[in-house]
Scaffold this active site. Structure first.
Site, PDB file in Angstrom:
ATOM      1  N   ASP A   1       0.888  -1.177   0.000  1.00 11.99           N
ATOM      2  CA  ASP A   1       0.000   0.000   0.000  1.00 11.99           C
ATOM      3  C   ASP A   1       0.924   1.225   0.000  1.00 11.99           C
ATOM      4  OD1 ASP A   1       0.789  -0.684   2.672  1.00 11.99           O
ATOM      5  OD2 ASP A   1      -0.750   0.634   3.503  1.00 11.99           O
TER       6      ASP A   1
ATOM      7  N   HIS B   1       9.193  -1.256   9.056  1.00 12.54           N
ATOM      8  CA  HIS B   1       8.239  -2.366   9.092  1.00 12.54           C
ATOM      9  C   HIS B   1       8.329  -3.257   7.844  1.00 12.54           C
ATOM     10  CE1 HIS B   1       6.256  -0.120  12.304  1.00 12.54           C
ATOM     11  NE2 HIS B   1       6.226   0.932  11.505  1.00 12.54           N
TER      12      HIS B   1
HETATM   13  C1  BDR Z   1       2.300  -0.771   8.694  1.00 14.27           C
HETATM   14  O1  BDR Z   1       1.287   0.196   8.437  1.00 14.27           O
HETATM   15  C2  BDR Z   1       1.623   0.975   7.306  1.00 14.27           C
HETATM   16  O2  BDR Z   1       1.407   2.313   7.582  1.00 14.27           O
HETATM   17  C3  BDR Z   1       3.067   0.716   7.023  1.00 14.27           C
HETATM   18  O3  BDR Z   1       3.347   0.826   5.641  1.00 14.27           O
HETATM   19  C4  BDR Z   1       3.280  -0.673   7.535  1.00 14.27           C
HETATM   20  O4  BDR Z   1       2.930  -1.627   6.558  1.00 14.27           O
HETATM   21  C5  BDR Z   1       2.917  -0.509  10.055  1.00 14.27           C
HETATM   22  O5  BDR Z   1       1.961  -0.635  11.066  1.00 14.27           O
HETATM   23 CA    CA Z   2       2.628  -0.972   4.223  1.00 10.51          CA
END
Ligand code: BDR
Ligand code: CA
Length: 316
Positions: A10, A240
């Site tokens: 995303d 992440h």
């Molecule tokens: C996740 O949420 C999204 O905002 C980031 O891209 C990551 O995949 C972290 O909680």
């Molecule tokens: Ca993400």
């Protein structure tokens, strides 16, 4: 032989870093990028993913659009962390090509049948597309190998006290995936909030004076600034999504706990990832949750790979 990879994004700043990590990993062959919603809507995730692939000279990697949850709107907190365009207002040229006509769901289903154990699917956004693939094809859940970024088992959520952002977008989809899929590795906040980047590292990218280095530095500096406001105690931004890709390339980066997972879908704990009490005594565990990470080794690999990739882009 490199393992085939579908990255479900995303895009999103850390999603962009995950795409870069995948492109820079000889252990992985990125056969497609599927786009979901979350940090941005699906259309923007497609636009960003195509532009990033073009920036890194990889117009051979196809991009597919996934389904968007009805009524979805970008949350204020997502916009604050990732910017309105999702990539920290960094400027990228729109790609010359369009996404594929095949849907992300069909691409996932067809790829699982075609490549079997040689394929791993890495969702780093909401699990809506993966859940749709489970529902569409009766063999998908048993055959797919999944390494997802999402959830929080031993630490609080980052959107509510219980829910992590990706799971929070579509708890029902995540619950279905955790309950039905036979092989899921969960790379959640337990480990991704231990792997932090600071401006000390982004300066190395800026010093390259390349288009790729400037993009990585511009987008990540925006992300680091947002983390200074939302999570000043961390002292950096959470890597992440690239950690999930890194774990796919080298599972020895994390220690995992075998467990049968579910997601709460009701009440105050909606979006919580937790052990499924109805499968507690089942000796077969369908998930492994990363609970420990070799931070130093990951950060070293992260910088080595992304700096190498960015140094091969045109000089500015
Ligand atoms: C996740 O949420 C999204 O905002 C980031 O891209 C990551 O995949 C972290 O909680
Ligand atoms: Ca993400």
């Amino acid at each position: 032989m490199a393992r085939k990879l579908i990255l479900d994004v995303d895009t999103g700043i850390d999603d962009a870093l995950a795409i870069a990590y995948a492109l820079a990993s000889p252990e992985l062959e990125l056969i497609g990028v599927t786009c979901t919603y979350g940090n941005v809507d699906v259309a923007q995730a497609v636009r960003n993913s195509l532009a990033i692939l073009e920036l890194f000279g990889r117009t051979d990697v196809p991009v597919y659009a996934g389904p968007q949850r009805e009524g979805f709107e970008v949350m204020d907190i997502s916009q604050f962390i990732h910017g309105v365009n999702g990539i920290g207002e960094a400027e990228l040229y729109d790609a010359a090509r369009a996404p594929e006509r095949l849907s992300a769901v069909d691409f996932m289903v067809q790829s699982v049948h075609r490549f079997g154990d040689d394929l791993v699917i890495v969702p780093v956004g909401p699990l809506t597309t993966v859940a749709a693939a489970v529902e569409k094809d009766e063999h998908f859940a048993a055959r797919a190998h999944i390494v997802c970024m999402g959830g929080a088992l031993t630490v609080p959520g980052n959107v509510t006290p219980c829910a992590e952002a990706n799971i929070n977008q579509d708890p029902e989809a995540a619950d279905l995936v955790f309950r039905q899929c036979a092989d899921v590795t969960m790379v959640g906040l337990d480990v991704t909030l231990q792997t932090l980047l600071t401006t000390v590292e982004t300066k190395q990218w800026r010093a390259l004076k390349t288009a790729g280095g400037d993009f990585l530095a511009d987008a990540t500096d925006y992300y680091i600034k947002a983390y200074e406001t939302t999570s000043p105690h961390l002292g950096g931004c959470g890597l992440h999504d690239p950690l999930a890709v890194a774990v796919t390339a080298d599972p020895s980066l994390v220690e995992t706990l075998p467990i049968n997972l579910k997601v709460d879908t009701e009440g105050a704990s909606r979006g919580r990832t937790i052990g499924d009490e109805t499968r507690l005594n089942d000796p077969a565990k369908s998930a492994r949750v990363a609970v420990g990470v070799d931070v130093a080794r990951f950060l070293q690999e992260f910088m080595r790979r992304l700096t190498g990739l960015a140094s091969e882009t045109p000089v500015v």
